[in-house]
Design an enzyme around this catalytic site. Structure first.
Site, mmCIF file in Angstrom:
data_model
loop_
_atom_site.group_PDB
_atom_site.id
_atom_site.type_symbol
_atom_site.label_atom_id
_atom_site.label_comp_id
_atom_site.label_asym_id
_atom_site.label_seq_id
_atom_site.Cartn_x
_atom_site.Cartn_y
_atom_site.Cartn_z
ATOM 1 N N ALA A 127 0.441 -1.105 -0.075
ATOM 2 C CA ALA A 127 -0.250 0.066 0.114
ATOM 3 C C ALA A 127 0.609 1.078 -0.247
ATOM 4 O O ALA A 127 1.642 0.856 0.610
ATOM 5 C CB ALA A 127 -0.432 0.107 1.484
ATOM 6 N N GLU A 135 -0.354 -9.648 -2.020
ATOM 7 C CA GLU A 135 -0.978 -10.342 -2.199
ATOM 8 C C GLU A 135 -1.233 -10.046 -3.837
ATOM 9 O O GLU A 135 -2.473 -10.672 -4.452
ATOM 10 C CB GLU A 135 -2.219 -9.327 -1.475
ATOM 11 N N GLY A 141 0.142 -5.459 -0.076
ATOM 12 C CA GLY A 141 -0.327 -5.207 -0.749
ATOM 13 C C GLY A 141 0.396 -6.124 -2.277
ATOM 14 O O GLY A 141 -0.645 -6.459 -2.822
ATOM 15 N N GLU A 200 1.428 -6.362 7.493
ATOM 16 C CA GLU A 200 0.262 -5.475 7.657
ATOM 17 C C GLU A 200 0.316 -5.625 9.573
ATOM 18 O O GLU A 200 -0.218 -4.396 9.700
ATOM 19 C CB GLU A 200 -1.269 -5.613 7.256
#
Ligand code: NAD
Length: 725
Positions: free
Chosen positions: A61, A103, A100, A123
């Site tokens: 992110a 991911e 992310g 995270e």
């Protein structure tokens, strides 16, 4: 941003570009989405490779958009689009695929990683859970147990370990993108069902519910008080119990709940504070921007005791060749064996993780008794006994031997840097590098700036911290610097509370329940009570130098507790002697048990000194121990020893086991509210006027009088004229 850049024999290569780490900003996500849609819709394209620009896949992110995260990362729809693609998509992972970024890679059908790349879902370190399907796809790929370990700790996994775990399909030494293109071509037309992770069953151990219950208990214990690791276990439970789409809803709910909590805000503050402290500035105007660090190609360490041996290990791990020097053959033998054993352990750890190349990449260590060998090193770190006369003798000696460009550093825990610098021929190149034990593990490096220290020297020491994988925090020169200066008062307060009727285990429990990694008494027993005793004896607070007739419980006009001195006189040094504030199963034992002997001893002590005891509540323990430390933090700011509250918080979060999810002591004070801290300090000082350290600092009072401004404004209320930085 992201370009559907070129088609290479029917393979479209999409490059994500958002310098410096290809963070997944809304704009980048939109651009990648568009590129993927184009590639999917283009008849000439049969497979897709996604890569990151400048050798980095993506660090996750975009932190610049953190305050907008609550709207939810649109990343989820991009990942779904990729996974649903009928054309195979391969992630070419170079550098990092974190959060992310990983991911997104998990949404791809295949993953190829460069050997030096790292992947991870960190995270949790920001008080969150992965929110774009990472915690649901990963257990479908590598199983519940391995996922649990990754997402609750946020640890990074290097490519070879990722391969072992099954996160990536292949690891390559070079040409990652070309290899990814080759793989993409090879799998064109092959069925993708088994590669769409969200459609697969979660890989579970036989009794998965019991496994998760047990995991919850373990995680509660390991991350005492932190809520995001628990939420990670909950997401895994959802992955196991619910179909993928419902699991996704649960993941989202947990993320949104966490996002609004104080803990998450505190962890995000702590995260940004770590970045902020790297950007040091002096009142003279010199700063990290203008000062240029000098290269450190070789180093020397003097003294191979507890600290020296782990400092050598830390340097070797960073591939810096080290010369390790001791005072005599016997100490050199002991020290070199200790270093070799630490290095062996590091190698073993890395080999277990699959990093076979690590062994060859350690910096070479040379052991010597000969100062002449230090002639050409770029930096020397002195780690001999905490004795000013000895340290000065060594600095004088180094001055005559080392090349003029060599930096001279001391690992002193709190002695005057200027006094050491004053005996050298290069006071501007002398600096404190205060490592924490064990130095090859602990992340903190207090960089202590003396009166003469140049900005180049500071810059070089801060660069050294980075090279060693540590967080460097620049502080000014005062007795015990920042960390230990605050810690001493906290420990002293805990001992006073024992005099007043509390028990070591009650105090430890209260502070550990607050979230500290270890209570003060267990910490003292671990470090060895004799260390402080020796220091107090040397400065005449106890022992033969203490003037006859000094009251037992008073030094000057201040209250003093002789309890730790008496324990040492009785041979109770802590773990090393099998007894201290606690008793242990044997000398060197680690299992702290309450000791009935101590209770009798304390009753007798209280009787002799005619002390009135009272019931000490958990609230009083926490407030007195923590607020006295925080109060000193305000004094440190006022004295200009730390340039901002963030510096103190980073020191405590990384060097003293402070729970990051409260942000650090100064951030915690800001959440409690400065007027509350002030009122409580006034109350405790009123009840204990012989403890002047409880007297509220004038900077705290000033901030309260200014209306309790938010922490980020505190600096603007400091006068710079007093700065010691
Ligand atoms: P230590 O007693 O374990 O080791 C000191 C070493 O220095 C010994 O091996 C000794 O032989 C060697 N030495 C003494 N004189 C020497 C000389 N003239 N030349 C070469 N070697 C010499 O001490 P330590 O705990 O490693 O502490 C070293 C320094 O680090 C001290 O200044 C201490 O305050 C500081 N420090 C200690 C800790 C800790 O947790 N122990 C933490 C941070 C800083």
């Amino acid at each position: 941003m992201a370009a559907f850049s070129y088609i290479c024999d029917s393979v479209a290569v999409i490059t994500m570009s958002n310098p410096p780490v290809n963070a997944l900003s809304s704009a980048l996500i939109r651009a990648v989405q568009k590129a993927v849609e184009e590639a999917i819709g283009d008849f000439a394209v049969e497979a897709i490779v996604i890569r990151g620009d400048k050798g980095k896949f993506s660090a996750g992110a975009d932190i610049r958009e953190f305050n907008r995260l609550e709207r939810g990362p649109p990343l989820v729809s991009l990942i779904d689009l990729i996974e649903d693609s009928k054309k195979p998509v391969v992630a070419a992972i170079e550098g990092v695929a974190l959060g992310g970024g990983l991911e997104l890679a998990l949404g791809c059908h295949y993953r190829i990683a460069h050997a030096q790349a790292y992947v991870g879902l960190p995270e949790v370190l920001l008080g969150l859970v992965p929110a774009a399907g990472g915690a649901l796809r990963l257990p479908r790929l590598i199983g519940i147990s391995a996922t649990l370990s990754m997402i609750t700790t946020g640890k990074y996994v290097q490519a070879r370990e990722a391969l072992k775990l099954g996160i990536v399909d292949k690891v390559v030494g070079e040409n990652t993108v070309d290899e990814a293109i080759q793989l993409a071509k090879k799998v064109i037309g092959q069925p993708l069902g088994s590669r769409q992770l969200s459609t697969l069953p979660v890989q579970c151990p036989p009794n998965v519910e019991a496994f998760l219950d047990e995991a919850m208990v373990k995680v509660k214990k390991q991350f005492r008080g932190a809520q995001s690791p628990l939420a990670c276990v909950e997401v895994l439970r959802a992955a196991v119990q619910l179909p993928y789409l419902e699991g996704k809803k649960k993941e989202r709910e947990l993320f949104q709940f966490l996002y609004t909590t104080d803990q998450t805000r505190a962890q995000q503050y702590a995260f940004f504070a770590e970045r902020e402290v790297a950007k040091w500035t002096l009142p003279s105007g010199a700063s990290w921007k203008t000062a240029s660090p000098q290269p450190i190609r070789t180093a020397a360490v003097i003294g191979l005791g507890t600290m020296g041996r782990s400092i050598v290990t830390s340097l070797a791990k960073a591939k810096i060749p080290v010369i390790a020097l001791e005072q005599d053959k016997k100490q050199l033998d002991i020290g070199s064996k200790a270093v070799m054993s630490l290095l062996d352990r590091e190698i073993l750890k890395m080999e277990q993780l699959g990093h076979t190349e690590f062994t060859n990449s350690l910096g070479p260590v040379q052991f010597t008794l000969d100062y002449g060998k230090l002639r050409d090193v770029d930096i020397v770190i002195e780690a001999v006994f905490e004795n000013m006369a000895l340290k000065k003798e060594i600095f004088r000696h180094l001055s005559g031997i080392c090349k003029p460009e060599a930096f001279l550093c001391t690992n002193t825990s709190g002695l005057d840097i200027d006094e050491m610098a004053s005996v050298t021929n290069r006071p501007q190149m002398v600096i404190g590098t205060h490592f924490f034990s064990p130095a090859h593990i602990m992340k903190l490096l207090e960089v202590v700036h003396g009166h003469y220290t140049s900005s180049t020297t500071i810059s070089t020491a801060m660069r050294l911290a980075k090279m060693l994988g540590k967080v460097g925090v620049l502080v000014g020169n005062c007795p015990s610097f920042v960390g230990n200066r605050l810690m001493r008062l906290y420990v002293e307060q805990a001992v006073f509370l024992v005099e007043e009727g509390s028990k070591p285990e009650e105090i430890d429990r209260a502070l550990e329940d607050f979230g500290l990694a270890m209570g003060p008494f267990r910490m003292m027993d671990l470090a060895g009570l004799d260390i402080g005793w020796k220091a107090r004896t040397e400065i005449g607070l106890t022992g033969p130098k203490l003037p006859i007739g000094t009251p037992a419980r008073q030094r000057g006009s201040k209250r003093y507790s002789p309890l730790p001195d008496i324990l040492c006189e009785k041979g109770r040094f802590g773990q090393k002697s099998g007894q201290g504030w606690y008793k242990y199963e044997k000398s060197g034992g680690r299992n702290a048990m309450p000791d009935p002997w101590l209770y009798n001893f304390l009753s007798e002590y209280q009787r002799i000194h005619n002390l009135k005891t009272h019931y000490v509540t958990q609230e009083e323990i926490i407030e007195r121990c923590l607020y006295v430390l925080i109060n000193e933090g305000f004094k440190v700011l006022e004295d200009g020893i730390a340039s901002g509250p963030e510096d103190i918080d980073v020191i405590y979060n990384n060097g003293y086991g402070w729970p990051k999810y409260t942000g650090g002591p100064m951030y915690y004070a800001s959440i409690v509210g400065l007027p509350v801290v002030l009122t409580k300090l006034e109350k405790y000082y009123g009840a204990n006027p012989d403890i002047p350290d409880l007297k509220p600092s004038s900077f705290l009072k000033k901030l309260v009088s200014k209306g309790n401004p938010p922490l980020k404004e505190w600096r603007s209320h400091l006068g710079f004229q007093s700065s010691m930085l």
